[in-house]
Design a protein around this motif. Structure first.
Motif, PDB file in Angstrom:
ATOM      1  N   ALA A 105       0.816  -1.213   0.000  1.00 28.75           N
ATOM      2  CA  ALA A 105       0.000   0.000   0.000  1.00 28.75           C
ATOM      3  C   ALA A 105       0.854   1.269   0.000  1.00 28.75           C
ATOM      4  O   ALA A 105       0.423   2.300  -0.506  1.00 28.75           O
ATOM      5  N   MET A 106       2.054   1.201   0.539  1.00 29.18           N
ATOM      6  CA  MET A 106       2.879   2.412   0.599  1.00 29.18           C
ATOM      7  C   MET A 106       3.762   2.595  -0.639  1.00 29.18           C
ATOM      8  O   MET A 106       4.457   3.602  -0.747  1.00 29.18           O
ATOM      9  N   LEU A 107       3.706   1.686  -1.597  1.00 31.53           N
ATOM     10  CA  LEU A 107       4.545   1.797  -2.791  1.00 31.53           C
ATOM     11  C   LEU A 107       4.374   3.116  -3.549  1.00 31.53           C
ATOM     12  O   LEU A 107       5.372   3.727  -3.949  1.00 31.53           O
ATOM     13  N   PRO A 108       3.146   3.621  -3.757  1.00 29.09           N
ATOM     14  CA  PRO A 108       3.031   4.911  -4.457  1.00 29.09           C
ATOM     15  C   PRO A 108       3.736   6.054  -3.711  1.00 29.09           C
ATOM     16  O   PRO A 108       4.373   6.906  -4.331  1.00 29.09           O
ATOM     17  N   ARG A 109       3.636   6.057  -2.388  1.00 31.13           N
ATOM     18  CA  ARG A 109       4.308   7.099  -1.606  1.00 31.13           C
ATOM     19  C   ARG A 109       5.822   6.933  -1.681  1.00 31.13           C
ATOM     20  O   ARG A 109       6.557   7.918  -1.774  1.00 31.13           O
ATOM     21  N   LEU A 110       6.287   5.692  -1.650  1.00 30.85           N
ATOM     22  CA  LEU A 110       7.717   5.443  -1.772  1.00 30.85           C
ATOM     23  C   LEU A 110       8.222   5.894  -3.143  1.00 30.85           C
ATOM     24  O   LEU A 110       9.308   6.467  -3.247  1.00 30.85           O
ATOM     25  N   ARG A 111       7.426   5.671  -4.187  1.00 33.47           N
ATOM     26  CA  ARG A 111       7.821   6.094  -5.536  1.00 33.47           C
ATOM     27  C   ARG A 111       7.917   7.614  -5.620  1.00 33.47           C
ATOM     28  O   ARG A 111       8.839   8.147  -6.234  1.00 33.47           O
ATOM     29  N   ARG A 112       6.959   8.331  -5.026  1.00 32.03           N
ATOM     30  CA  ARG A 112       7.018   9.798  -5.058  1.00 32.03           C
ATOM     31  C   ARG A 112       8.264  10.299  -4.341  1.00 32.03           C
ATOM     32  O   ARG A 112       8.954  11.204  -4.804  1.00 32.03           O
ATOM     33  N   PHE A 113       8.541   9.704  -3.193  1.00 31.55           N
ATOM     34  CA  PHE A 113       9.720  10.095  -2.423  1.00 31.55           C
ATOM     35  C   PHE A 113      10.985   9.785  -3.217  1.00 31.55           C
ATOM     36  O   PHE A 113      11.907  10.602  -3.277  1.00 31.55           O
TER      37      PHE A 113
ATOM     38  N   VAL B 100       6.453  17.104   2.775  1.00 35.66           N
ATOM     39  CA  VAL B 100       5.358  17.951   3.257  1.00 35.66           C
ATOM     40  C   VAL B 100       4.450  18.413   2.120  1.00 35.66           C
ATOM     41  O   VAL B 100       3.238  18.264   2.194  1.00 35.66           O
ATOM     42  N   SER B 101       5.026  18.948   1.055  1.00 37.22           N
ATOM     43  CA  SER B 101       4.217  19.561   0.005  1.00 37.22           C
ATOM     44  C   SER B 101       3.697  18.569  -1.025  1.00 37.22           C
ATOM     45  O   SER B 101       2.638  18.788  -1.597  1.00 37.22           O
ATOM     46  N   ILE B 102       4.410  17.508  -1.279  1.00 37.09           N
ATOM     47  CA  ILE B 102       3.979  16.548  -2.293  1.00 37.09           C
ATOM     48  C   ILE B 102       3.309  15.348  -1.651  1.00 37.09           C
ATOM     49  O   ILE B 102       2.227  14.935  -2.064  1.00 37.09           O
ATOM     50  N   ASP B 103       3.946  14.780  -0.637  1.00 38.69           N
ATOM     51  CA  ASP B 103       3.396  13.574  -0.013  1.00 38.69           C
ATOM     52  C   ASP B 103       2.343  13.890   1.041  1.00 38.69           C
ATOM     53  O   ASP B 103       1.646  13.006   1.503  1.00 38.69           O
ATOM     54  N   GLY B 104       2.227  15.165   1.437  1.00 38.81           N
ATOM     55  CA  GLY B 104       1.181  15.557   2.379  1.00 38.81           C
ATOM     56  C   GLY B 104       1.468  15.181   3.830  1.00 38.81           C
ATOM     57  O   GLY B 104       0.550  15.105   4.645  1.00 38.81           O
ATOM     58  N   ARG B 105       2.712  14.973   4.157  1.00 37.19           N
ATOM     59  CA  ARG B 105       3.075  14.635   5.536  1.00 37.19           C
ATOM     60  C   ARG B 105       2.960  15.865   6.420  1.00 37.19           C
ATOM     61  O   ARG B 105       3.146  16.992   5.977  1.00 37.19           O
ATOM     62  N   SER B 106       2.689  15.626   7.680  1.00 35.40           N
ATOM     63  CA  SER B 106       2.707  16.718   8.643  1.00 35.40           C
ATOM     64  C   SER B 106       4.173  17.044   8.947  1.00 35.40           C
ATOM     65  O   SER B 106       5.070  16.260   8.660  1.00 35.40           O
ATOM     66  N   TYR B 107       4.383  18.207   9.537  1.00 34.54           N
ATOM     67  CA  TYR B 107       5.749  18.588   9.903  1.00 34.54           C
ATOM     68  C   TYR B 107       6.319  17.562  10.891  1.00 34.54           C
ATOM     69  O   TYR B 107       7.482  17.197  10.803  1.00 34.54           O
ATOM     70  N   LYS B 108       5.488  17.113  11.804  1.00 30.52           N
ATOM     71  CA  LYS B 108       5.933  16.146  12.814  1.00 30.52           C
ATOM     72  C   LYS B 108       6.344  14.825  12.159  1.00 30.52           C
ATOM     73  O   LYS B 108       7.380  14.260  12.503  1.00 30.52           O
ATOM     74  N   GLU B 109       5.531  14.353  11.200  1.00 29.76           N
ATOM     75  CA  GLU B 109       5.866  13.103  10.510  1.00 29.76           C
ATOM     76  C   GLU B 109       7.166  13.262   9.720  1.00 29.76           C
ATOM     77  O   GLU B 109       8.019  12.371   9.742  1.00 29.76           O
ATOM     78  N   ALA B 110       7.314  14.379   9.028  1.00 29.62           N
ATOM     79  CA  ALA B 110       8.539  14.626   8.260  1.00 29.62           C
ATOM     80  C   ALA B 110       9.748  14.661   9.198  1.00 29.62           C
ATOM     81  O   ALA B 110      10.809  14.126   8.869  1.00 29.62           O
ATOM     82  N   ALA B 111       9.576  15.284  10.348  1.00 24.44           N
ATOM     83  CA  ALA B 111      10.670  15.352  11.322  1.00 24.44           C
ATOM     84  C   ALA B 111      11.063  13.952  11.801  1.00 24.44           C
ATOM     85  O   ALA B 111      12.246  13.651  11.952  1.00 24.44           O
TER      86      ALA B 111
END
Length: 178
Positions: free
Chosen positions: A11-19, A124-135
């Motif tokens: 399920a996380m493959l699309p997010r991994l590809r964007r990253f 944050v801007s593309i994957d939509g993560r919160s600042y906390k998650e990105a940190a």
């Protein structure tokens, strides 16, 4: 490995590809990076602690592999090519051309951003993560995420509008404390 863990990884493959695309600037290199990260994660799944975030662990693996690859390629002077992304379509030829030129300048600016800023911008801007998650993913304080993101956004704004006539001054992206 449980069936639930397998499903979560798929399920996380699309997010991994964007990253991965944000790291590499290329869909082909990005796909190779995702594959390498998945292979490493599967071979070291015993190191992942159940109850912790699998996605953060996977992003960290991917970032580590990328850093290792960049260190290996540093001698050869590898350059990231963001031109492989699709063209911007438009009905009005003039507007479409202007949009393409602006997008080209922004892509180039993204490519020139320091890696730390590019990663934060992507999370944050593309994957939509919160600042906390990105940190958590990048293992830095939230304040560092905020400042890196502000610097990256400011640079992209400057590049996007540096040749546009009659543009208002760039607004401050820093929080107003007064």
């Amino acid at each position: 490995m449980t069936q639930e863990t397998k499903q979560e990884m798929v399920a996380m493959l699309p997010r991994l590809r964007r990253f991965a695309y944000a790291l590499t600037g290329s869909t082909d290199l990005g796909d190779d990076l995702v594959q390498a990260a998945c292979e490493r994660a599967l071979s070291r799944l015993d190191q992942w602690q159940k109850g912790t975030r699998l996605d953060s662990w996977m992003f960290r693996i991917m970032q580590t592999i990328w850093i290792d690859q960049m260190r290996a390629k540093k001698v050869r002077g590898h350059k990231i090519d963001l031109e492989t992304a699709g063209d911007v379509a438009g009905e009005d030829g003039e507007r479409a051309m202007e949009a393409r030129l602006t997008l080209k300048r922004v892509r180039s600016a993204v490519e020139e951003l320091p890696e730390e800023q590019r990663l934060v911008l992507t999370l944050v801007s593309i994957d939509g993560r919160s600042y906390k998650e990105a940190a958590q993913i990048l293992d830095v304080p939230v304040g560092t995420i905020t400042s890196r993101l502000a610097r990256a956004r400011r640079r992209l704004y400057e590049v996007a509008y540096e040749t546009t006539a009659n543009i208002a001054p760039i607004p401050s992206l820093e929080p107003n404390n007064g």
